[in-house]
Each structure stands twice: as C-alpha cells, then as structure tokens.
Design a protein around this motif. Sequence first.
Motif, PDB file in Angstrom:
ATOM      1  N   ALA A  22       3.089  11.896  -4.155  1.00  0.00           N
ATOM      2  CA  ALA A  22       3.255  11.006  -3.013  1.00  0.00           C
ATOM      3  C   ALA A  22       4.329  11.537  -2.070  1.00  0.00           C
ATOM      4  N   GLU A  41       0.504   8.179   8.488  1.00  0.00           N
ATOM      5  CA  GLU A  41      -0.826   7.689   8.157  1.00  0.00           C
ATOM      6  C   GLU A  41      -0.805   6.984   6.812  1.00  0.00           C
ATOM      7  N   GLY A  43      -1.245   6.402   3.182  1.00  0.00           N
ATOM      8  CA  GLY A  43      -1.217   7.329   2.058  1.00  0.00           C
ATOM      9  C   GLY A  43      -0.244   8.471   2.246  1.00  0.00           C
ATOM     10  N   LYS A  46       4.883   6.452   2.719  1.00  0.00           N
ATOM     11  CA  LYS A  46       5.906   5.577   3.306  1.00  0.00           C
ATOM     12  C   LYS A  46       6.427   4.555   2.293  1.00  0.00           C
ATOM     13  N   GLU A 169       6.298  -2.691   6.485  1.00  0.00           N
ATOM     14  CA  GLU A 169       5.354  -3.326   7.407  1.00  0.00           C
ATOM     15  C   GLU A 169       5.545  -4.838   7.473  1.00  0.00           C
TER      16      GLU A 169
HETATM   17  N1  LIG Z   1       1.265   3.612  -8.645  1.00  0.00           N
HETATM   18  C1  LIG Z   1       0.612   4.661  -8.153  1.00  0.00           C
HETATM   19  N2  LIG Z   1      -0.136   5.441  -8.975  1.00  0.00           N
HETATM   20  C2  LIG Z   1      -0.809   6.509  -8.488  1.00  0.00           C
HETATM   21  N3  LIG Z   1      -0.792   6.885  -7.232  1.00  0.00           N
HETATM   22  C3  LIG Z   1      -0.084   6.156  -6.353  1.00  0.00           C
HETATM   23  C4  LIG Z   1       0.641   5.008  -6.760  1.00  0.00           C
HETATM   24  N4  LIG Z   1       1.267   4.469  -5.696  1.00  0.00           N
HETATM   25  C5  LIG Z   1       0.912   5.267  -4.652  1.00  0.00           C
HETATM   26  N5  LIG Z   1       0.118   6.267  -5.041  1.00  0.00           N
HETATM   27  C6  LIG Z   1      -0.393   7.323  -4.189  1.00  0.00           C
HETATM   28  O1  LIG Z   1       0.674   7.929  -3.523  1.00  0.00           O
HETATM   29  C7  LIG Z   1       0.339   8.222  -2.200  1.00  0.00           C
HETATM   30  C8  LIG Z   1       1.338   7.570  -1.243  1.00  0.00           C
HETATM   31  O2  LIG Z   1       1.182   6.155  -1.329  1.00  0.00           O
HETATM   32  P1  LIG Z   1       2.013   5.158  -0.439  1.00  0.00           P
HETATM   33  O3  LIG Z   1       1.677   3.774  -0.867  1.00  0.00           O
HETATM   34  O4  LIG Z   1       3.430   5.537  -0.504  1.00  0.00           O
HETATM   35  O5  LIG Z   1       1.426   5.387   0.996  1.00  0.00           O
HETATM   36  P2  LIG Z   1       1.709   4.590   2.349  1.00  0.00           P
HETATM   37  O6  LIG Z   1       2.146   5.585   3.299  1.00  0.00           O
HETATM   38  O7  LIG Z   1       2.598   3.459   2.079  1.00  0.00           O
HETATM   39  O8  LIG Z   1       0.260   4.051   2.708  1.00  0.00           O
HETATM   40  P3  LIG Z   1      -0.109   2.719   3.512  1.00  0.00           P
HETATM   41  O9  LIG Z   1       0.220   2.968   4.907  1.00  0.00           O
HETATM   42  O10 LIG Z   1      -1.550   2.589   3.270  1.00  0.00           O
HETATM   43  O11 LIG Z   1       0.688   1.618   2.897  1.00  0.00           O
HETATM   44  C9  LIG Z   1      -1.071   7.760  -1.994  1.00  0.00           C
HETATM   45  O12 LIG Z   1      -1.948   8.847  -2.113  1.00  0.00           O
HETATM   46  C10 LIG Z   1      -1.304   6.786  -3.111  1.00  0.00           C
HETATM   47  O13 LIG Z   1      -2.654   6.814  -3.502  1.00  0.00           O
END
Ligand SMILES: Nc1ncnc2c1ncn2[C@@H]1O[C@H](COP(=O)(O)OP(=O)(O)OP(=O)(O)O)[C@@H](O)[C@H]1O
Lengths: 243, 383
Positions: A22, A41, A43, A46, A169
């Motif tokens: 991540a 974006e 994933g 953030k 958010e």
């Molecule tokens: N508990 C978890 N187990 C496995 N993969 C995870 C887990 N939490 C997040 N990920 C993966 O880590 C990556 C980053 O996730 P994250 O939630 O930080 O993204 P984000 O930027 O917050 O997305 P969004 O804008 O959709 O909230 C993603 O590919 C997600 O699938």
Amino acid sequence: MSFITLENVSMTYGSNGTRTTALSGVSLSIGEGEYAVITGESGSGKSTLLCLLGGLQLPTEGRLVIAGTDLSTFSADSLAGFRGRTIGFVFQAYHLLPYLTARENVMVPMATDKKSSREKVERADVLLESVGLSGKEERLPSQLSGGECQRVAIARALVHDPPILLADEPTGNLDSATGDQILDLFSELHGAGKTILMVTHNHWNIERGTRSVLLRDGRIAEDNPLRPVHRASRLAVPAQAGA
Amino acid sequence: MNIRKLAWKNLFRRKSRALFTGLGIFLGIGTFVAISSITMRMEGAVRDKLDKFGANILVTPRTEQLSLGFGDISLGGTQVAHAQLTGTDEKSIRSISLSERLRMVVPYFLTAADASGKNLVWMGIRPKDIAESRPWWKVQGAELSAPGEILLGSEAAVALDKGPGGTVEAGGKTFRVAGVLHPTGEKEDGMIIAGLDDVRSLAGSPDGVTFFEVAALCKDCPVEDIVAEISTKLPGAKVSAIRSVVESRKAAVDQFRRLGLGVSAIVLAIGGLMVFVTIMGNVQERTREIGILRAVGFRRRSIQSLLFWETGWIALAASVSGGVLGSVAAFAGAPLFGAERGRIEVVPILVGTAIGLALGLLGTVPPARRAASLSPIEAIRSL
Ligand SMILES: Nc1ncnc2c1ncn2[C@@H]1O[C@H](COP(=O)(O)OP(=O)(O)OP(=O)(O)O)[C@@H](O)[C@H]1O
Ligand SMILES: [Mg+2]
C-alpha cells in the motif's frame, strides 16, 4: 521543526500469497501547525498513510516519529493510549455509536478517564457547543443530519485536546454546502493551532491547506507548499480543563 | 460515561440477545438452586428423623433360638430368654458415662392376650413416651392419656370392628378405645396399644420389660461406644445398634443429590457454552464498534472489560433470577420429595449466583480475547 516524520515507511498487507504494497518508501516531514491535504486516486494508499500516522497500525518498514515519540517503540496496545492523547480521528462515515446520544458519543473517549461524570458531561457539552450543536446533546445519531453527525465526530476527536487531527475524507458523505461548513470548522481548528492531515477527493478542498501531498501507487508523487504556516494562537478551541 | 455504563447501554440495545445469553445460566442456576435446596431440606428432614425420631439402639433379653427340626422340616422354634429385663434396668442404662447423649430410653412390654374373643398382641408403653418414640403415629380419635384406655392398630381395629369410643374386654377388665392408628406399615398395625402398667398387669408381670428402645443424640455420636457401655451395664441383655430406615433414606437422598448436581452441572456447562457462543457472535457483529472504540483510544484491556461488564450484568441477573425461581420451585416442590415443608435456602442462592457469575465470565474469556485482538483499521474500514 518537524512534528510528524516518516522515514522510508513501507506498508505491506497480506501474507506471501496475496501481498499488497500500500505504501513503499514514503518519507514525509510535517511541521507543527501545518494543514496537509492528501489526495490521490482510489487505492493509492491515502487511508493507509493516515492509519499509520494515527498509530492504528505499525508500518512493516521504516520509522515513524510523532511529536517526538518514535512509534516503533510502542506495542500495538500502548499505541491506543498514545492515540487517545495525541491524535483525534475523523472518518468519512462518522463512526458514531448509534445507540449513544451525541453527548455520550463525545464522552466515549473519556470512558477510561478518572474524571467525575459531571466533568465529563461538562466537557462534552462545551465541545458540542464549539461545533455548533448546543441543544442537540440528547439526540441519537439517527436523529441528526450527516453534517451534524460529522460535527459530533469532530467534537469527539477533540475530547483530549490532541495536537493532531487526522481526517479521512470527512466530507465524502456530505453535500457540498454541508461539506464546506465542516471544512470551515477544520480551518477554524487549524487557526487554533491544530496540526491537520486531511485526505480528500475533492480538488476544491485543497486550497484550504498549507500543503498538498499527492500519492500515486503508494509513493509520494507531488508535495507542494501552498502558503506559509501561521503559528496561530490557541484560542478558538476550548482547551481541556487542566490540560 | 464510563465502561460500566457503556456496557449497560449495550445490553439494552440488544435485549433479546441479552436474554438469550443469560438463558442457559438462568436455567442452570435455577436447576442447581432447586436441587440443592430440595436436597438440603431432605437432608435436614432425614437428620431430624435420625436425631429426634425413633430409636437407634435396641436392648432386648439375650435369647437363644433353639431350632427343633429335622433337615428342612421345621418343627417350630422356641425362644429361651436367659434373663428378663425389668424396669430397674432403665436406671442402669441411664447411668452410663455417655448418658448426656441419650435422648430417650423407652421401655416396652409386649404380651399376647385375649381381647373381646380375639387373641391379639398388646403393646404396653408409657403414654408420655409416645410423642417422642412414635412421632409418626397419627391417631384418629384421642391420644392415650389415662389408664384403662387403649389405641387400636388399624388392622386390629378392623379385626375387632371397633372405633374410638368402643370398648374391649380383656383379663376381666373393660378397656375404652381412645383412638385408632392410621396404618403405619409396621407391626403395631395389628396390635392393641395400652399403658405400660395396664399391659403388665394383663400379663401378671408387674415390672416386666420386653425391650428398651434407646435413642442417642446422633449426628456423629459414638453409637458403638454407647452400645458397648450399655452391654457392660446389662450383661444379660443384648444391645444392638439398628440401622434404621432413615439411614437408607439418607443414602437415597445422597444419590438424589449426586444425580441432581450432575444434571445441574450439565445444564450449567450448556449455559456457559451459550454465553460463549452468543458473545462470540456478538463480537463478530460488533467488529466495527470495537474498531471505533480502539480508534478513539480504548486499550485492549478496556475492550475486554467492556465485554466482561456486559456478560457480568447478564450473568448476575440470570443467576439471581434463576436462583429465586429455583428456590420458589424448591419451596413449592419440597413436599413432593418427602421434605416436610419447603423453606427458602439462602446458601444455594448465594453459591448459585457465584457459580453463574463465574461461568458467565469464564464463557466471555475467549470472545474477549478475540475482541481485543481485532485490528482497529480493518474494523473501521469495513464499510
Ligand atoms: N487490510 C488490508 N488488506 C489488504 N490490502 C489492503 C488492506 N487495506 C488496504 N489494502 C490495499 O492497500 C492499497 C491502499 O489502500 P488505501 O485504503 O490506503 O487506499 P486509499 O487511497 O485510501 O483508497 P480510497 O481513496 O479508495 O479510500 C489498496 O490497494 C488496498 O486494496
Ligand atoms: Mg481511503
């Protein structure tokens, strides 16, 4: 003067079979009183970054120092105590407990405090007033609008007068007018001296911050200062009694 | 707002679940308290009987049974008494060193005599001894109170066709029937009961005693020692400790208790399992809530104590109400189990409450551990 420091932080989820990286090799330094707006974006990592900053989880690699404390020296459990004192969390989905009134929700972080219940009630009411909810202390979340729920959540985040506010958010579930009011509240808190890190999807929100960080695929793609940080006086937010 | 209040709020949020969680403990403690109360009453009744009712030592003349027969053909037997007992032997019995242990020494005189044309056995007893030595007698009519009065055993009354107020002729005297005994299932059903001196004079044996019934105050008394002492005082008598019906009843009570406690243990184990299963499911359902609490600064310990408070309240309420219900059931049901009268026993309620509480908390240990190990992020992100 760095208040929050990430040194080469990586976060990998899952075990051998299904590994997701991540965050990879993120280094970031945020000063006291900054208002950093994190975009990227879906994933891009953030939320993961915010959870690390909030001590909700520990990074698989790298060093994380918050307010002079190296979090890697903590156990997952003592992180909770640290979090309770140093960091206020605000989530997109408010995460209020549905069976508690607004006042009780604000009091939840004080559940283990050694304070009389009168002191706790007073503290909660002062905070609810400061987010513009006086008169609605007895309402359940289901009897409040989305914006009001988010205000309750902000009041709850402020209970222990933490120097840092993390918001994932916070306006994501709100219409733009209500969202603006919530952002006004954050600006006000920033003016009162809080260090704020806010994740947002809405590009209009970026201008509120003092700094803009863009994540892409778990790395920092852009990091721009927007305007100088004013060291504000801590007046607008009622400080915790005795703190 | 503190953890206790938070737990309390949670209970009222999920009332039916709370009820279900407590159900097993409620039933288990109810069973436990009912059975313990009833066995306590039964034991109490048996102990009372052992202590107060009936004799546990019998003093009879030493006899030798001379069997007159040829092979399997019995030609009858004859009892030869070596020495007769007399009224003065009572003093000897009472003079033993353990005499303060003797609650009663009752002389009986038995003889067969003609009563209004029927040959019946007469039992002579001092009227004042009846209440203590034969407390189970229920008399229709009046008790024996004056010389010249008799009681009829139920069968004897039928044989003579007499009831209270009737008269019986014997030895040239007229006896008045004061009352008739309800059937006892013992030999006295076929006897005529009269004052000791009346029966003695019928038999022409002014100081005779057929046997003594001796009752020692016995919870843990040395019956064997008392028997030995009386034997030395009365060398011509045979002194024997009798295993009373009461003692076999005590064994039955013990069995009942073991069975009952076994049943309660099973119900309680199921109760504990129900707590475990429902709270485990509850933790699963509340992953998000637990995550929120963790996010706002709850430590693992606080999450655990939240769950323990919740089940603590449930288990307390369930075991107290189960205990009360069990006691009421025992109170109402005691007579069915041979205890004279029901009584609310406090000890089983207290013990039951403690067990119920302990069980509830024990059943919460695994779910609480699980809850504490939940990762807060996964919880708050699962939207
Ligand atoms: N508990 C978890 N187990 C496995 N993969 C995870 C887990 N939490 C997040 N990920 C993966 O880590 C990556 C980053 O996730 P994250 O939630 O930080 O993204 P984000 O930027 O917050 O997305 P969004 O804008 O959709 O909230 C993603 O590919 C997600 O699938
Ligand atoms: Mg996210």
